[in-house]
Scaffold this motif. Structure first.
Motif, PDB file in Angstrom:
ATOM      1  N   THR A  26      34.323  40.053  39.367  1.00  0.00           N
ATOM      2  CA  THR A  26      35.645  40.365  38.839  1.00  0.00           C
ATOM      3  C   THR A  26      36.699  40.099  39.893  1.00  0.00           C
ATOM      4  N   ASN A  37      43.843  48.199  32.907  1.00  0.00           N
ATOM      5  CA  ASN A  37      42.748  47.768  32.053  1.00  0.00           C
ATOM      6  C   ASN A  37      42.841  46.313  31.626  1.00  0.00           C
ATOM      7  N   CYS A  38      43.925  45.628  32.007  1.00  0.00           N
ATOM      8  CA  CYS A  38      44.037  44.256  31.519  1.00  0.00           C
ATOM      9  C   CYS A  38      44.439  43.280  32.607  1.00  0.00           C
ATOM     10  N   ASP A  69      35.956  44.497  26.515  1.00  0.00           N
ATOM     11  CA  ASP A  69      35.564  45.491  27.514  1.00  0.00           C
ATOM     12  C   ASP A  69      34.622  46.548  26.965  1.00  0.00           C
ATOM     13  N   SER A  71      35.070  48.654  24.597  1.00  0.00           N
ATOM     14  CA  SER A  71      35.696  49.841  24.027  1.00  0.00           C
ATOM     15  C   SER A  71      36.171  49.640  22.595  1.00  0.00           C
ATOM     16  N   ASN A 359      35.545  48.499  33.921  1.00  0.00           N
ATOM     17  CA  ASN A 359      35.536  49.456  32.813  1.00  0.00           C
ATOM     18  C   ASN A 359      34.375  50.442  32.901  1.00  0.00           C
ATOM     19  N   TRP A 361      31.098  49.707  33.079  1.00  0.00           N
ATOM     20  CA  TRP A 361      29.811  49.181  32.625  1.00  0.00           C
ATOM     21  C   TRP A 361      29.065  48.549  33.803  1.00  0.00           C
ATOM     22  N   HIS A 376      26.489  50.940  29.556  1.00  0.00           N
ATOM     23  CA  HIS A 376      27.650  51.816  29.721  1.00  0.00           C
ATOM     24  C   HIS A 376      27.191  53.098  30.410  1.00  0.00           C
ATOM     25  N   GLN A 380      32.312  53.934  38.121  1.00  0.00           N
ATOM     26  CA  GLN A 380      33.581  53.416  38.608  1.00  0.00           C
ATOM     27  C   GLN A 380      33.281  52.360  39.656  1.00  0.00           C
ATOM     28  N   ARG A 387      38.851  47.136  44.575  1.00  0.00           N
ATOM     29  CA  ARG A 387      39.629  47.679  43.472  1.00  0.00           C
ATOM     30  C   ARG A 387      41.119  47.744  43.771  1.00  0.00           C
TER      31      ARG A 387
END
Length: 580
Positions: A26, A37-38, A69, A71, A359, A361, A376, A380, A387
């Motif tokens: 990521t 979140n995006c 994601d 959700s 997210n 996962w 899931h 974190q 991050r």
């Protein structure tokens, strides 16, 4: 995260078809900002041979964006229909479509350089935020174990990467762990990365993965059946959990790990790597008696086939091992997190190279079954280095602090005089970031309330670099200033900075200057750095004598005791070679 056994039936899971997945990483999403979140982008690396090596015009890359994601049922996890349109520079400097020449492998995002690094064949490649791919170190097809500048360095079978967020990558390369020091952000254009061997163990005890735990600054490496912690300079390796299998007993685990289609599999573990600290056995024993395995597996009996590990936010490690994912505590204790069913394994294993997505996962690459397993677990991702860059507020904060330092606005309440220069600073920032100033301002000395502090016999340029670090965390010190920065950082009790600079000095060691480096380290009392430089000197004596014979003569005169130690070590090496 719950520290008890869990069955897969109780957890959300997704099995996503992906042609030969070999890495998932990521990074901040190029050009997109917004909520946390995006504003990230997850990339999946695939080794689909037909797409990678076909002669048609579609032979580009197999790096896809992972969408969704987990959700929103209406927007499930899925791969983008088309691979990323990556570029590379041709020999004449033009940007052309990137064409993968050898199979891809493990990838990692590094916040220091804001780039993704991945393995192509036997080389390390850099993927910038502009989606331009460039070689970093090694050669795609040539094998070796040479340290040195990126283009001259050689790897044996690099297959795992980790980043410390401070300018270094760590590479699991068969039975060795290599460090790659990235070019400084402010160094001259065209500066190369520098590769050094951090730890060199036996080929038979191949490392399957490495992980950097940023909360404590610890580097871990795993074989098929044990997890180790490496010291800062790599000379000490301590077994944290598990134990090495007897010779030949690791073949089954190796067959379950991966391999095929360009995915290198490590050799079966045969012995504890050379240099393992004696206390490792005790640590492994305590780990073996920790909380029990999952799904009625009973007490933890050791690892059967480690395929990857990743650090979590609480300072622990998640270890993928056969049908289990274990959480390894910082003190070596082990508890089973999850046990997957047979239908969710690939060749009897939960998958390779776990990755914690933003997210929460957990993603694992199941190469042979051509899919990703997504679980899931409510995790974190690790904190900085990875991050912090995902939230625009953090980068904005650092930018504001840098601007505050560069353009004072009258809020400064202390002046630091260094040499002939004066630096207007903020007492609260200096105290929060530097133990020396914290003690100074909290004490009963006259300087504790003074509006002006004088640092006697200090280098103003070095203080300027350290001041920027204190305000912004920047560690990209110029190579020419490293010695002065290390000396002043040691005086200011900035121990992490000292360790970082020592690593860069060791990585930049050259035959022409290693003697001067040793003499300087001895004068400054940097014993760990001196020990590492002595090892470097012993490994490169022939080159040193050829390139700088006068420096060796100087060593006899300036530091006879040091020369005696080197002579004794040389004799011992010769005796060991004769016994072989």
């Amino acid at each position: 995260m719950v520290e008890t056994s869990a069955n897969l039936d109780n957890l959300e899971k997704v099995s996503l078809p992906v042609p030969f997945p070999v890495a998932i990483v990521t990074r901040p999403h190029p050009g997109i900002s917004g909520s946390p979140n995006c504003n990230y982008q997850t990339l999946v690396f695939s080794n689909e041979r037909d797409a990678l090596f076909s002669s048609g015009s579609g032979a580009r890359s197999c790096i896809f964006e992972l969408l969704g994601d987990g959700s929103d049922p209406s927007a499930p996890f899925r791969l983008a229909a088309l691979a990323l349109e990556l570029k590379e520079r041709s020999p004449d400097g033009r940007l052309v479509p990137y064409t993968c020449q050898v199979a891809l492998h493990r990838a990692v995002y590094d916040s220091y350089s804001k780039a993704v690094y991945f393995v192509e064949g036997r080389a390390l490649m850099r993927l910038g935020s502009d989606d331009v791919v460039a070689p970093l170190a090694g050669h795609r097809e040539l094998c070796g174990a040479n340290d040195g500048p990126g283009g001259a360095a050689r790897f044996q079978l690099p297959h795992s990467l980790a980043a410390d967020g401070a300018g270094s990558l760590f590479v699991a390369d068969c039975g060795t762990v290599r460090r790659v020091v990235l070019p400084g952000l402010h160094e001259r254009e065209g500066a190369e990365a520098v590769v050094t061997t951090l730890y060199g163990g036996p080929w038979s005890a191949g490392f399957v993965d490495v992980a950097y735990e940023s909360t404590t600054g610890r580097l871990y490496a795993a074989t098929i059946s044990a997890v180790y912690r490496l010291s800062d300079e790599g000379r000490v390796i301590t077994r944290v959990a598990g134990c090495e299998a007897a010779s030949g007993s690791g073949s089954a685990a190796a067959s379950n790990w991966g391999g095929g289609n360009g995915l290198p599999a490590p050799a079966a573990a045969a012995a504890v790597p050379a240099g393992a600290a004696p206390e490792g056995a005790a640590a492994a024993t305590s780990a073996g008696s920790a909380a029990g395995g999952g799904s009625g597996a009973g007490q933890f009996q050791g690892f059967g086939g480690i395929s990857g590990l990743v650090a979590d936010v609480d300072g622990g490690l998640l270890v993928a091992d056969r049908q289990h994912v274990y959480r390894l505590e910082a003190d070596g204790g082990v508890a089973s997190v999850i046990c997957v069913g047979k239908s969710d394994t690939s060749w009897g294993a939960v998958g390779c190279y776990p990755c914690i997505l933003p997210n929460g996962w957990l993603a694992l690459c199941q190469y042979h079954d051509r899919r990703l397993l997504l679980l899931h677990l409510g995790l974190q991702p690790a904190p900085a280095p990875q991050r912090a860059v995902w939230h625009e507020g953090v980068s904005g904060l650092l930018g504001d602090l840098a601007a505050l330092l560069a353009c004072p606005d009258g809020s400064e309440d202390v002046e630091v005089a260094v040499g002939g220069a004066c630096f207007r600073c903020h007492r609260v920032i200096l105290a929060a970031r530097c133990a020396y100033f914290r003690r100074l301002f909290a004490g009963s000395f006259a300087d504790s309330r003074a509006r002006k502090v004088v640092l006697q016999d200090a280098d103003p340029d070095a203080f300027s670099h350290l001041l920027r670090h204190m305000y912004t965390g920047d560690l990209s010190f110029p190579l020419a200033s490293l010695r002065a920065v290390a000396e002043l950082a040691d005086r200011l009790l900035l121990h992490q900075v000292v360790r970082h600079v020592h690593r860069r000095l060791l990585a930049a060691a050259q035959p022409e200057g290693v003697v001067a480096d040793m003499l300087w380290a001895q004068r400054q009392g940097f014993t760990d750095l001196l020990a590492s430089l002595k090892e470097w000197y012993l490994e490169h004596q022939t080159q040193v004598l050829a390139a700088a014979p006068d420096s060796v003569r100087e060593l006899f005169v300036a530091a006879p005791a040091l020369m005696y130690d080197l002579h004794c070590a040389t004799v011992r090496q010769a005796q060991q070679q004769q016994r072989k």
